[in-house]
Write an enzyme that holds these catalytic residues in place. Structure first.
Site, PDB file in Angstrom:
ATOM      1  N   ALA A 224       0.804  -1.217   0.000  1.00  0.00           N
ATOM      2  CA  ALA A 224       0.000   0.000   0.000  1.00  0.00           C
ATOM      3  C   ALA A 224       0.838   1.268   0.000  1.00  0.00           C
ATOM      4  O   ALA A 224       0.346   2.350  -0.307  1.00  0.00           O
ATOM      5  CB  ALA A 224      -0.941   0.003   1.207  1.00  0.00           C
TER       6      ALA A 224
ATOM      7  N   ARG B  19      10.586   7.494  -2.840  1.00  0.00           N
ATOM      8  CA  ARG B  19      11.985   7.614  -3.232  1.00  0.00           C
ATOM      9  C   ARG B  19      12.262   7.095  -4.651  1.00  0.00           C
ATOM     10  O   ARG B  19      13.340   7.303  -5.183  1.00  0.00           O
ATOM     11  CB  ARG B  19      12.879   6.891  -2.210  1.00  0.00           C
ATOM     12  CG  ARG B  19      13.081   7.692  -0.944  1.00  0.00           C
ATOM     13  CD  ARG B  19      13.729   6.868   0.143  1.00  0.00           C
ATOM     14  NE  ARG B  19      12.785   5.907   0.729  1.00  0.00           N
ATOM     15  CZ  ARG B  19      13.120   4.985   1.622  1.00  0.00           C
ATOM     16  NH1 ARG B  19      14.380   4.874   2.018  1.00  0.00           N
ATOM     17  NH2 ARG B  19      12.222   4.177   2.133  1.00  0.00           N
TER      18      ARG B  19
ATOM     19  N   LYS C  87       5.564   2.219  -6.960  1.00  0.00           N
ATOM     20  CA  LYS C  87       6.809   1.464  -6.767  1.00  0.00           C
ATOM     21  C   LYS C  87       6.672  -0.010  -7.116  1.00  0.00           C
ATOM     22  O   LYS C  87       7.496  -0.561  -7.860  1.00  0.00           O
ATOM     23  CB  LYS C  87       7.282   1.611  -5.321  1.00  0.00           C
ATOM     24  CG  LYS C  87       8.479   0.738  -5.011  1.00  0.00           C
ATOM     25  CD  LYS C  87       9.113   1.082  -3.699  1.00  0.00           C
ATOM     26  CE  LYS C  87       8.460   0.388  -2.532  1.00  0.00           C
ATOM     27  NZ  LYS C  87       9.215   0.624  -1.281  1.00  0.00           N
TER      28      LYS C  87
ATOM     29  N   GLN D  98      -6.219  -0.413   1.873  1.00  0.00           N
ATOM     30  CA  GLN D  98      -5.832   0.320   3.077  1.00  0.00           C
ATOM     31  C   GLN D  98      -5.850   1.799   2.681  1.00  0.00           C
ATOM     32  O   GLN D  98      -4.959   2.257   1.967  1.00  0.00           O
ATOM     33  CB  GLN D  98      -4.426  -0.115   3.531  1.00  0.00           C
ATOM     34  CG  GLN D  98      -4.008   0.532   4.838  1.00  0.00           C
ATOM     35  CD  GLN D  98      -2.523   0.371   5.121  1.00  0.00           C
ATOM     36  OE1 GLN D  98      -1.701   0.273   4.195  1.00  0.00           O
ATOM     37  NE2 GLN D  98      -2.165   0.382   6.396  1.00  0.00           N
TER      38      GLN D  98
ATOM     39  N   ARG E  14       9.155  -9.071 -36.797  1.00  0.00           N
ATOM     40  CA  ARG E  14       8.060  -8.426 -36.057  1.00  0.00           C
ATOM     41  C   ARG E  14       6.954  -9.450 -35.784  1.00  0.00           C
ATOM     42  O   ARG E  14       6.991 -10.579 -36.274  1.00  0.00           O
ATOM     43  CB  ARG E  14       7.574  -7.219 -36.854  1.00  0.00           C
ATOM     44  CG  ARG E  14       8.638  -6.098 -36.885  1.00  0.00           C
ATOM     45  CD  ARG E  14       8.344  -5.061 -37.928  1.00  0.00           C
ATOM     46  NE  ARG E  14       7.009  -4.518 -37.794  1.00  0.00           N
ATOM     47  CZ  ARG E  14       6.355  -3.885 -38.768  1.00  0.00           C
ATOM     48  NH1 ARG E  14       6.937  -3.745 -39.962  1.00  0.00           N
ATOM     49  NH2 ARG E  14       5.161  -3.414 -38.566  1.00  0.00           N
TER      50      ARG E  14
ATOM     51  N   TYR F 184      11.910  -6.612 -47.392  1.00  0.00           N
ATOM     52  CA  TYR F 184      10.791  -6.463 -46.463  1.00  0.00           C
ATOM     53  C   TYR F 184       9.692  -7.441 -46.866  1.00  0.00           C
ATOM     54  O   TYR F 184       9.201  -7.396 -48.004  1.00  0.00           O
ATOM     55  CB  TYR F 184      10.234  -5.030 -46.475  1.00  0.00           C
ATOM     56  CG  TYR F 184       8.956  -4.949 -45.665  1.00  0.00           C
ATOM     57  CD1 TYR F 184       8.975  -5.232 -44.294  1.00  0.00           C
ATOM     58  CD2 TYR F 184       7.734  -4.635 -46.256  1.00  0.00           C
ATOM     59  CE1 TYR F 184       7.815  -5.213 -43.544  1.00  0.00           C
ATOM     60  CE2 TYR F 184       6.563  -4.605 -45.505  1.00  0.00           C
ATOM     61  CZ  TYR F 184       6.614  -4.908 -44.147  1.00  0.00           C
ATOM     62  OH  TYR F 184       5.462  -4.898 -43.414  1.00  0.00           O
TER      63      TYR F 184
ATOM     64  N   ASN G  36      12.809 -19.247 -53.079  1.00  0.00           N
ATOM     65  CA  ASN G  36      13.851 -18.255 -52.818  1.00  0.00           C
ATOM     66  C   ASN G  36      13.357 -16.876 -53.245  1.00  0.00           C
ATOM     67  O   ASN G  36      12.885 -16.703 -54.373  1.00  0.00           O
ATOM     68  CB  ASN G  36      15.122 -18.604 -53.593  1.00  0.00           C
ATOM     69  CG  ASN G  36      16.300 -17.771 -53.116  1.00  0.00           C
ATOM     70  OD1 ASN G  36      16.937 -18.093 -52.123  1.00  0.00           O
ATOM     71  ND2 ASN G  36      16.575 -16.686 -53.809  1.00  0.00           N
TER      72      ASN G  36
ATOM     73  N   ASN H 255       2.674  -4.144 -49.190  1.00  0.00           N
ATOM     74  CA  ASN H 255       1.452  -4.646 -48.556  1.00  0.00           C
ATOM     75  C   ASN H 255       0.450  -3.564 -48.200  1.00  0.00           C
ATOM     76  O   ASN H 255      -0.666  -3.861 -47.808  1.00  0.00           O
ATOM     77  CB  ASN H 255       1.821  -5.417 -47.280  1.00  0.00           C
ATOM     78  CG  ASN H 255       2.565  -4.553 -46.277  1.00  0.00           C
ATOM     79  OD1 ASN H 255       3.261  -3.601 -46.653  1.00  0.00           O
ATOM     80  ND2 ASN H 255       2.442  -4.867 -45.010  1.00  0.00           N
TER      81      ASN H 255
HETATM   82  C1  UD1 Z   1       9.479  -2.490   7.901  1.00  0.00           C
HETATM   83  C2  UD1 Z   1       9.552  -3.116   9.296  1.00  0.00           C
HETATM   84  C3  UD1 Z   1      11.016  -3.246   9.678  1.00  0.00           C
HETATM   85  C4  UD1 Z   1      11.745  -4.083   8.637  1.00  0.00           C
HETATM   86  C5  UD1 Z   1      11.557  -3.507   7.234  1.00  0.00           C
HETATM   87  C6  UD1 Z   1      12.085  -4.472   6.198  1.00  0.00           C
HETATM   88  C7  UD1 Z   1       7.589  -2.444  10.561  1.00  0.00           C
HETATM   89  C8  UD1 Z   1       7.037  -1.535  11.584  1.00  0.00           C
HETATM   90  N1  UD1 Z   1       8.866  -2.278  10.226  1.00  0.00           N
HETATM   91  O1  UD1 Z   1      10.040  -1.190   8.015  1.00  0.00           O
HETATM   92  O2  UD1 Z   1      11.133  -3.860  10.931  1.00  0.00           O
HETATM   93  O3  UD1 Z   1      13.123  -4.165   8.950  1.00  0.00           O
HETATM   94  O4  UD1 Z   1      10.157  -3.302   6.960  1.00  0.00           O
HETATM   95  O5  UD1 Z   1      12.094  -3.894   4.939  1.00  0.00           O
HETATM   96  O6  UD1 Z   1       6.894  -3.337  10.122  1.00  0.00           O
HETATM   97  N2  UD1 Z   1       3.039  -0.869   4.031  1.00  0.00           N
HETATM   98  C9  UD1 Z   1       1.682  -0.851   3.820  1.00  0.00           C
HETATM   99  N3  UD1 Z   1       0.923  -0.040   4.594  1.00  0.00           N
HETATM  100  C10 UD1 Z   1       1.443   0.733   5.564  1.00  0.00           C
HETATM  101  C11 UD1 Z   1       2.833   0.708   5.768  1.00  0.00           C
HETATM  102  C12 UD1 Z   1       3.612  -0.109   5.000  1.00  0.00           C
HETATM  103  O7  UD1 Z   1       1.166  -1.549   2.961  1.00  0.00           O
HETATM  104  O8  UD1 Z   1       0.668   1.422   6.220  1.00  0.00           O
HETATM  105  C13 UD1 Z   1       3.855  -1.733   3.191  1.00  0.00           C
HETATM  106  C14 UD1 Z   1       4.810  -0.952   2.300  1.00  0.00           C
HETATM  107  O9  UD1 Z   1       4.210  -0.702   1.039  1.00  0.00           O
HETATM  108  C15 UD1 Z   1       5.971  -1.925   2.179  1.00  0.00           C
HETATM  109  C16 UD1 Z   1       5.933  -2.685   3.505  1.00  0.00           C
HETATM  110  O10 UD1 Z   1       4.650  -2.515   4.024  1.00  0.00           O
HETATM  111  O11 UD1 Z   1       5.786  -2.860   1.142  1.00  0.00           O
HETATM  112  C17 UD1 Z   1       6.983  -2.194   4.483  1.00  0.00           C
HETATM  113  O12 UD1 Z   1       6.695  -0.845   4.793  1.00  0.00           O
HETATM  114  P1  UD1 Z   1       7.813   0.235   4.986  1.00  0.00           P
HETATM  115  O13 UD1 Z   1       7.208   1.541   5.269  1.00  0.00           O
HETATM  116  O14 UD1 Z   1       8.809   0.158   3.901  1.00  0.00           O
HETATM  117  O15 UD1 Z   1       8.441  -0.299   6.356  1.00  0.00           O
HETATM  118  P2  UD1 Z   1       9.880  -0.019   6.909  1.00  0.00           P
HETATM  119  O16 UD1 Z   1       9.883   1.262   7.622  1.00  0.00           O
HETATM  120  O17 UD1 Z   1      10.888  -0.228   5.849  1.00  0.00           O
END
Ligand code: UD1
Ligand code: CA
Length: 485
Positions: free
Chosen positions: A14, A19, A26, A79, A344, A377, A388, A397
């Site tokens: 979600a 970044r 992403k 979510q 193609r 072509y 041939n 075409n």
């Molecule tokens: C999370 C973990 C951390 C772990 C790291 C590994 C938690 C609190 N932390 O941190 O311990 O080392 O991943 O990469 O779990 N996501 C949602 N909804 C949200 C928040 C996140 O779907 O509300 C999804 C993000 O899209 C992502 C994943 O959960 O795919 C991880 O979320 P992210 O915000 O990257 O967590 P980190 O801070 O990296």
């Protein structure tokens, strides 16, 4: 099917992924022929879960549409606000319970941005979880730089996992820990559901942390375990395009290694790029600078490259394809393509046929042993066997409005520099003269000549270009000829 078939896999996807600095969400960025979330879904499928739920939020219409395309059985849970990983899992479970699913057994949680995670590692996690009788098992890894990750805190005496502490919430001593939370877990479904209801938001980010479930379960007297990933690179999460390139390189290496161990020669793994969906037979050979994409298949003893890009293309046994771009083409056994060919969509080359140098084909089939060797072509055509096509021929075409078809029989010889103006048919065994513009059907066995008659105007150079080098050359040729007589 997996021995430890989970009740559900919940994929967290979600988040926005700011970044990446991209208009594309992403998890839809692609490496090796699949989106990031596509790789995670494929690995999850290896566990044969009863339910597979992806939690979507940011750009959810786009992500949902993509998921429907790659896996019709995937469910999505929305979510609306990204209130943390714990909240996200709660949304995933509520989606299931809301549609009447009573989960019983194991729930696996994975992140949608870890494309290197394998089904085998998920299997090991599920099996450790079952064998140890844990309430939760976290997949951990020892990483060279643990900045940003949740740290695995273990009991000094027993070594048991006691908590996961997020980087932002960690003490200096905890930040020194190299073992981190991969974000992948196996949970007992019922205990997870209960514990998620108790997760609070009193942390530095004001979020519901999934990681807090560990402490909650442990305090309630349940078993908390960990499985350490064999290779920390497998849990690499993608946050920016530098990591995207790194993951692509690692996955490509893994795919090439698998191909080589199955009997494919890859001359230069460093410049060979293949998609996860490409298949090979033993003794296929790939030369440097080659990209094999999509559903491309290389049969035994076929040879591709150097410098070729094949998309959704099948290459038959012993066929040789060099310096070629091909898209949705079929190359028959023993056929030759290139150097410098462009196949193609809808190009179908029969056994031992040839599309040679600077040849472009589209929606055209070439029968067994037929050849288009040079500079041509071939669009919208059916060509029989052992025919041939002369050098520098164009299948005309397109009349500016519609595309038309050309049919050429078997054992034909069309002359060099022909324009075959479609729709037109050339019968079996027919010939056409060089330089012809063929606008009418040619009956079997005929020779078609369709060009201006040649006439020679004797002495023209001497009269019109007197004193020129050409005139002198002609004059001396005449004298030589007379001397010979
Ligand atoms: C999370 C973990 C951390 C772990 C790291 C590994 C938690 C609190 N932390 O941190 O311990 O080392 O991943 O990469 O779990 N996501 C949602 N909804 C949200 C928040 C996140 O779907 O509300 C999804 C993000 O899209 C992502 C994943 O959960 O795919 C991880 O979320 P992210 O915000 O990257 O967590 P980190 O801070 O990296
Ligand atoms: Ca992350």
């Amino acid at each position: 099917m997996s021995a430890n078939r989970p009740a559900a896999v919940v994929v967290l996807a979600a988040g926005e992924g700011t970044r990446m600095k991209s208009a594309t969400p992403k998890v839809l960025h692609a490496i090796c022929g699949r989106s990031l979330v596509g790789h995670v879904v494929a690995a999850s499928r290896e566990l044969s879960p009863e339910h597979l739920v992806v939690v979507v939020g940011h750009a959810r219409e786009q992500v949902t549409a993509h998921l429907a395309e790659i896996d019709a059985e995937v469910r999505t849970a929305v979510q609306h606000e990204q209130n943390g990983t714990g909240h996200a899992v709660r949304m995933g479970l509520e989606e299931l319970s809301g549609s009447g699913v009573a989960l019983d057994g194991t729930v696996i949680v994975v992140c949608g941005d870890t494309p290197l995670l394998t089904g085998a590692t998920l299997e090991r996690l599920a099996s450790a979880h079952a064998t140890d009788g844990n309430a939760v098992t976290v997949l951990t890894a020892e990483v060279p730089d643990s900045t940003g990750y949740g740290r695995i805190v273990r009991d000094a005496a027993s070594g048991a996992v006691t908590a996961i502490v997020e980087h932002k919430d960690a003490t200096d001593a905890q930040r020194a820990i190299r073992e981190i939370n991969s974000g992948v877990f196996a949970f007992d479904a019922q205990l997870l559901t209960d514990a998620l209801g108790k997760v609070r938001t009193d942390n530095s980010q004001g979020e519901e942390y999934l990681t807090d479930v560990l402490g909650i379960l442990r305090e309630a007297g349940h078993r908390v375990g960990a499985a350490v990933a064999g290779d920390h690179r497998e849990i690499l999460g993608i946050n920016n395009r530098v990591q995207l390139a790194e993951a692509r390189r690692l996955l490509n290496e893994r795919l090439l290694e698998r191909a080589m161990l199955s009997g494919v020669t890859v001359v230069d793994p460093g410049t060979t790029w293949i998609d996860a969906t490409v298949t090979f037979e033993p003794d296929a050979l790939v030369h440097p600078g080659t990209q094999l994409l999509g559903a491309t298949h290389l049969a035994a003893h076929s040879e591709v490259g150097p410098n070729s890009r094949l998309t959704d293309t099948t290459v038959g046994e012993g066929a040789v394809v060099s310096f070629t771009v091909a898209d949705r083409a079929e190359v028959g056994a023993g056929a030759g393509v290139g150097p410098y060919a462009y196949l193609r969509p809808g190009s179908r080359l029969g056994a031992k046929s040839k599309a040679g140098t600077y040849v472009e084909m589209k929606n055209a089939s070439l029968g067994e042993g037929s050849k288009v060797p040079h500079l041509s072509y071939v669009g919208d055509a059916t060509i029989g066997d052992h025919t041939n096509i002369g050098a520098a021929s164009v299948f005309v075409n397109y009349d500016g409005v519609n595309k038309h078809h050309t049919t050429i029989g078997s054992h034909c010889r069309t002359g060099a520099d022909n324009m075959l103006v479609a729709p037109v048919t050339i019968g079996d065994g027919a010939y056409t003269a060089a330089g012809s513009v063929i606008t009418k059907d040619v009956p079997p066995g005929s020779l078609a000549v369709a060009r201006g008659q040649q006439r020679n105007i004797e002495g023209w150079v001497a009269r019109k270009r007197p004193g020129s080098a050409a005139a002198r050359a002609a004059e001396s040729a005449h004298q030589d000829n007379q001397g010979d007589q």
